[in-house]
Write an enzyme that holds these catalytic residues in place. Structure first.
Site, PDB file in Angstrom:
ATOM      1  N   GLU A   1      -4.604   2.315  -4.449  1.00 52.38           N
ATOM      2  CA  GLU A   1      -3.144   2.396  -4.326  1.00 52.38           C
ATOM      3  C   GLU A   1      -2.546   1.108  -3.757  1.00 52.38           C
ATOM      4  O   GLU A   1      -1.397   1.094  -3.321  1.00 52.38           O
ATOM      5  CB  GLU A   1      -2.760   3.585  -3.450  1.00 52.38           C
ATOM      6  CG  GLU A   1      -3.162   3.473  -1.990  1.00 52.38           C
ATOM      7  CD  GLU A   1      -4.556   4.016  -1.699  1.00 52.38           C
ATOM      8  OE1 GLU A   1      -4.811   4.412  -0.547  1.00 52.38           O
ATOM      9  OE2 GLU A   1      -5.390   4.054  -2.619  1.00 52.38           O
TER      10      GLU A   1
ATOM     11  N   ASP B   1       0.858  -1.189   0.000  1.00 53.90           N
ATOM     12  CA  ASP B   1       0.000   0.000   0.000  1.00 53.90           C
ATOM     13  C   ASP B   1       0.894   1.240   0.000  1.00 53.90           C
ATOM     14  O   ASP B   1       1.825   1.338   0.815  1.00 53.90           O
ATOM     15  CB  ASP B   1      -0.895  -0.011   1.233  1.00 53.90           C
ATOM     16  CG  ASP B   1      -1.916   1.117   1.194  1.00 53.90           C
ATOM     17  OD1 ASP B   1      -2.986   0.920   0.592  1.00 53.90           O
ATOM     18  OD2 ASP B   1      -1.619   2.193   1.759  1.00 53.90           O
ATOM     19  N   ILE B   2       0.622   2.165  -0.923  1.00 50.54           N
ATOM     20  CA  ILE B   2       1.413   3.401  -0.965  1.00 50.54           C
ATOM     21  C   ILE B   2       1.002   4.276   0.223  1.00 50.54           C
ATOM     22  O   ILE B   2      -0.180   4.598   0.402  1.00 50.54           O
ATOM     23  CB  ILE B   2       1.187   4.160  -2.289  1.00 50.54           C
ATOM     24  CG1 ILE B   2       1.575   3.281  -3.481  1.00 50.54           C
ATOM     25  CG2 ILE B   2       1.978   5.463  -2.306  1.00 50.54           C
ATOM     26  CD1 ILE B   2       1.279   3.904  -4.840  1.00 50.54           C
TER      27      ILE B   2
END
Length: 331
Positions: A244, A200-201
């Site tokens: 994301e 996950d960004i």
């Protein structure tokens, strides 16, 4: 299937005979039927002519000096194969052995001397028609083969597009689900390890708010590129899990090996130094990674593996983000 129009497009007949007088008589008879005619005097000349231009039918004398018709016919078949035009053997030998020899050499039909001209005309017409029908059939078969190949290519491209995330050009969620099910069943049979990385960004919403959605899309592409390069083996699958979030399937990989891959991904993203002033943990874009590994038990689903990877990702975020956390699935 349309009938051939021999009047508009006259077939080419090649006469092969060492007797000049017979060649002349045959030429006149064939030209009266509206055919185009060429003639040569022996088997070698016949092979040379056919190398330059294949006629539609060959009237071939069986008994000639230098190279007889049987040898010439056999070499025609060997040289041109399915493209060889029909060969009507003209022979003065009217015995079973000569007839068998003519057909063994590849002759399509034969006619004996003295020539019965009405029979010759009918056989030439029939052989030309049959040859045309077979050529049309082969042409249609080839057209269908090419069309089938193109359709298969289009179907493969369509399948690829269906399984691809339009923005990042990596696998989409649908393709991920299919690949995970497939690898889960395979490794359950083999009793070999399967690992999953969920990424996950960090603070991606803030990145979009700061730099705009176009820059956000570019950021997603760069992360996808790093993941793609990190998952090097043919069986590895990189997919966009949603928004994301990304996911990596690592078949035949232990939890320890998957943790190393995840750390490599995180490190390579840092080295790209994508500026992120809205991040709460760094001046650059970072990743939180949750890793889970298991040897799939028979007759189970991968849901537990996904849940453990998700839990590990949640733990990575709670502990401060920009890190890798792993869970070994207990079975």
């Amino acid at each position: 299937m349309n009938e051939p129009d021999f009047h508009r497009d006259p077939p080419l007949i090649l006469i092969v005979d060492d007797e000049k007088t017979l060649r002349l008589v045959l030429r006149r008879a064939m030209e009266q039927e509206g055919y185009r005619v060429s003639e040569v005097g022996d088997g070698h000349q016949c092979l040379a002519f056919c190398t330059e231009q294949l006629p539609d039918i060959i009237l071939l004398d069986a008994m000639m000096p230098v190279m007889d018709g049987f040898t010439c016919c056999a070499q025609l078949q060997e040289r041109f194969g399915q493209k060889c035009p029909p060969v009507l053997m003209i022979t003065g030998l009217n015995n079973q052995e000569s007839v068998d020899r003519a057909f063994e050499a590849g002759a399509t039909d034969y006619i004996t001397k003295p020539i019965h001209w009405a029979v010759l005309r009918q056989r030439v017409r029939r052989l030309l028609h049959t040859h045309w029908v077979m050529a049309e059939l082969h042409r249609k078969i080839e057209q269908e083969r090419v069309l089938k190949a193109k359709l298969e290519e289009m179907n493969q491209e369509l399948q690829r597009l269906v399984d691809l995330d339009g923005l990042t050009q990596i696998a989409n969620r649908r393709a991920f689900d299919q690949a995970l099910q497939q690898e889960w069943k395979r490794l359950a049979r083999e009793q070999a390890p399967l690992s999953l990385i969920l990424c996950d960004i960090d603070f991606f919403k803030a990145y979009n708010d700061t730099y705009g959605h176009q820059a956000g899309d570019e950021c997603l592409k760069q992360v996808a590129d790093i993941l793609r390069k990190a998952a090097k083996r043919p069986a590895d699958v990189v997919a966009r899990y949603g928004g994301e979030e990304f996911v990596v399937i690592l078949p035949n990989t232990s939890l320890r090996g998957a943790m190393q891959v995840a750390e490599s991904i995180r490190s390579k993203l840092k080295s790209r130094a994508i500026v992120h002033e809205g991040s709460g943990v760094s001046k650059f874009v970072t990743l939180s990674c949750g890793v889970a590994g298991v040897i799939p038990p028979p007759k189970t689903t991968p849901d537990r593996l996904i849940a453990e990877a998700d839990q590990a990702l949640y733990k990575a975020k709670v502990e401060g983000r920009d890190r890798v956390v792993g869970n070994l699935v207990e079975v």
